[in-house]
Design an enzyme around this catalytic site. Structure first.
Site, PDB file in Angstrom:
ATOM      1  N   MET A 172       0.843  -1.195   0.000  1.00  0.00           N
ATOM      2  CA  MET A 172       0.000   0.000   0.000  1.00  0.00           C
ATOM      3  C   MET A 172       0.883   1.252   0.000  1.00  0.00           C
ATOM      4  O   MET A 172       0.428   2.353   0.320  1.00  0.00           O
ATOM      5  CB  MET A 172      -0.938  -0.006   1.200  1.00  0.00           C
ATOM      6  N   GLY A 177      10.996  -2.937   5.542  1.00  0.00           N
ATOM      7  CA  GLY A 177      10.220  -4.188   5.508  1.00  0.00           C
ATOM      8  C   GLY A 177       9.794  -4.512   4.086  1.00  0.00           C
ATOM      9  O   GLY A 177       9.999  -5.629   3.588  1.00  0.00           O
ATOM     10  N   HIS A 178       9.216  -3.512   3.409  1.00  0.00           N
ATOM     11  CA  HIS A 178       8.833  -3.716   2.007  1.00  0.00           C
ATOM     12  C   HIS A 178      10.073  -4.037   1.156  1.00  0.00           C
ATOM     13  O   HIS A 178      10.030  -4.909   0.289  1.00  0.00           O
ATOM     14  CB  HIS A 178       8.197  -2.447   1.438  1.00  0.00           C
ATOM     15  N   GLN A 201     -10.289  -2.855   2.404  1.00  0.00           N
ATOM     16  CA  GLN A 201      -9.752  -3.516   3.598  1.00  0.00           C
ATOM     17  C   GLN A 201      -9.686  -2.571   4.790  1.00  0.00           C
ATOM     18  O   GLN A 201      -9.243  -2.973   5.861  1.00  0.00           O
ATOM     19  CB  GLN A 201      -8.384  -4.131   3.309  1.00  0.00           C
ATOM     20  N   GLY A 204       4.955 -10.213   4.216  1.00  0.00           N
ATOM     21  CA  GLY A 204       5.731 -10.136   5.445  1.00  0.00           C
ATOM     22  C   GLY A 204       5.060 -10.900   6.583  1.00  0.00           C
ATOM     23  O   GLY A 204       3.830 -10.890   6.699  1.00  0.00           O
ATOM     24  N   LYS A 218       5.119  -9.897   9.431  1.00  0.00           N
ATOM     25  CA  LYS A 218       4.540  -8.815  10.244  1.00  0.00           C
ATOM     26  C   LYS A 218       3.005  -8.907  10.286  1.00  0.00           C
ATOM     27  O   LYS A 218       2.387  -8.655  11.310  1.00  0.00           O
ATOM     28  CB  LYS A 218       5.007  -7.488   9.653  1.00  0.00           C
ATOM     29  N   SER A 231       6.464  -0.227  10.163  1.00  0.00           N
ATOM     30  CA  SER A 231       5.116  -0.145   9.624  1.00  0.00           C
ATOM     31  C   SER A 231       4.945   1.237   9.015  1.00  0.00           C
ATOM     32  O   SER A 231       5.477   2.224   9.540  1.00  0.00           O
ATOM     33  CB  SER A 231       4.089  -0.345  10.746  1.00  0.00           C
ATOM     34  N   SER A 232       4.190   1.283   7.933  1.00  0.00           N
ATOM     35  CA  SER A 232       3.924   2.596   7.311  1.00  0.00           C
ATOM     36  C   SER A 232       3.232   3.516   8.308  1.00  0.00           C
ATOM     37  O   SER A 232       3.342   4.736   8.223  1.00  0.00           O
ATOM     38  CB  SER A 232       3.042   2.421   6.077  1.00  0.00           C
ATOM     39  N   ARG A 233       2.496   2.943   9.261  1.00  0.00           N
ATOM     40  CA  ARG A 233       1.750   3.760  10.222  1.00  0.00           C
ATOM     41  C   ARG A 233       2.646   4.356  11.309  1.00  0.00           C
ATOM     42  O   ARG A 233       2.191   5.244  12.031  1.00  0.00           O
ATOM     43  CB  ARG A 233       0.645   2.928  10.882  1.00  0.00           C
TER      44      ARG A 233
END
Ligand code: AMP
Length: 317
Positions: free
Chosen positions: A66, A72-73, A97, A183, A185, A221-223
């Protein structure tokens, strides 16, 4: 059709890039693999390129994301690069989602940074479709994966896995990958995708790679960029609680309920943490365990301010 081919189906993203909205970058520039990075928005163009690659005997790897890329990506992209002829990264903030509209709206987006990082990591194609193209008016078809999706993330975010299963099915049929990379994750997600691929005979090999963490243990995490400084500091209780559980397991603790209670208490010790769930469960079915006979997975979720984070760890080999 060569990857360098430029034509009238050039995407809106690419068009915006050429108008300078994404910086003064030449999209036809050469990647480390010696091929130009293409950004494709058109579903038909993507499908045509994937079919063409397959006909030429090329293996296709897909990394669904996303966006708002981090290490991670990139770990998934690098593995994908090493194992496939053609590397496709999808970049799509999938509305179906998201359970909450505000979560969707504030989800970080950074197309320019993503394109730069994707190219450096060896992506050949960024597939970045629009929402109306993926879900046109009168869209009706959704994929539902049964009881694996009812616990944990599924219980906290109703409809989440239906959205994930639907978008992955669509990405697989459009990008036609031989392998797709996910992942650990998002542990429950990886189980759902494996089940989906097996049940629908999609013929995609699913590769799941370890969680990449910050030096203090916080899962990337992107967040994470949405966390305030104090929230960020306290968010490390999630991974610390998991590491402590792994340590206790190594020392012989097999009482799953005791482990869960200790994890819960540790997370609650952070004043800003709003615990959502802690589960010590069977790594295949995600059913909660009383005693751990073989392996287990610990899944956790908690909010810090308005940002919700998840993490997990395997207990056992
Ligand atoms: P997202 O963009 O958050 O949907 O994530 C795209 C893919 O990257 C998913 O397969 C995630 O599980 C994976 N991913 C996200 N964070 C990490 C991480 N810290 N380490 C490894 N993979 C990750």
């Amino acid at each position: 059709m060569s990857l360098e081919r430029r034509d009238s189906s050039v995407s809106g993203v690419e068009a915006r890039a050429s108008r300078g909205m994404l910086g003064n970058r030449k999209w036809g520039a050469v990647t480390s693999q010696g091929q130009g990075l293409r950004i494709i928005e058109s579903l038909m163009e993507m499908q045509r390129m994937a079919e063409d690659s397959r006909l030429r005997g090329k293996s296709i790897g897909l990394v669904p994301t996303m966006g708002a890329l981090h290490e991670g990506h990139l770990s998934l992209i690098r593995r994908c690069r090493a194992e496939n002829d053609l590397v496709i990264m999808s970049l799509f903030v999938n509305p179906t989602q998201f359970h909450r509209q505000d979560d969707l709206e504030k989800y970080p987006r950074d197309l320019e940074g993503d394109s730069r990082m994707a190219r450096a990591a060896g992506v050949d194609i960024i597939f970045a479709p629009t929402v109306p193209a993926m879900y046109p008016n009168r869209y009706l078809t959704y994929v539902s994966v049964g009881h694996l999706t009812t616990r944990w993330e599924g219980a906290s975010r109703p409809g989440h896995f239906r959205g994930v299963a639907t978008i992955c099915t669509k990405l697989f049929t459009i990008c036609r990958p031989h392998r797709a990379y996910f992942g650990q994750k998002d542990y429950q997600q990886s189980l759902v995708i494996r089940r989906l691929v097996a049940d629908l005979n999609l013929g995609v090999e699913i590769v799941v790679l370890p969680t990449v963490r910050e030096p203090d243990g916080l899962a990337l995490s992107s967040r994470n960029v949405l966390l305030g400084p104090e929230e960020r500091r306290q968010a490390r209780v999630l991974s610390q609680a998991l590491f402590q559980a792994q340590e206790a397991f190594r020392s012989g603790e097999r009482d799953a309920e005791l482990l869960a209670a200790n994890i819960e208490a540790y997370i609650r010790s952070a004043p800003l943490a709003v615990l959502d769930y802690v589960g010590v469960c069977d790594p295949e079915t995600l059913e909660p365990l009383h005693e751990i006979a073989g392996r287990a997975v610990v899944v956790v979720a908690a909010g810090f301010g308005s940002t919700r984070l998840i993490d997990n760890a395997i207990l056992g080999p």
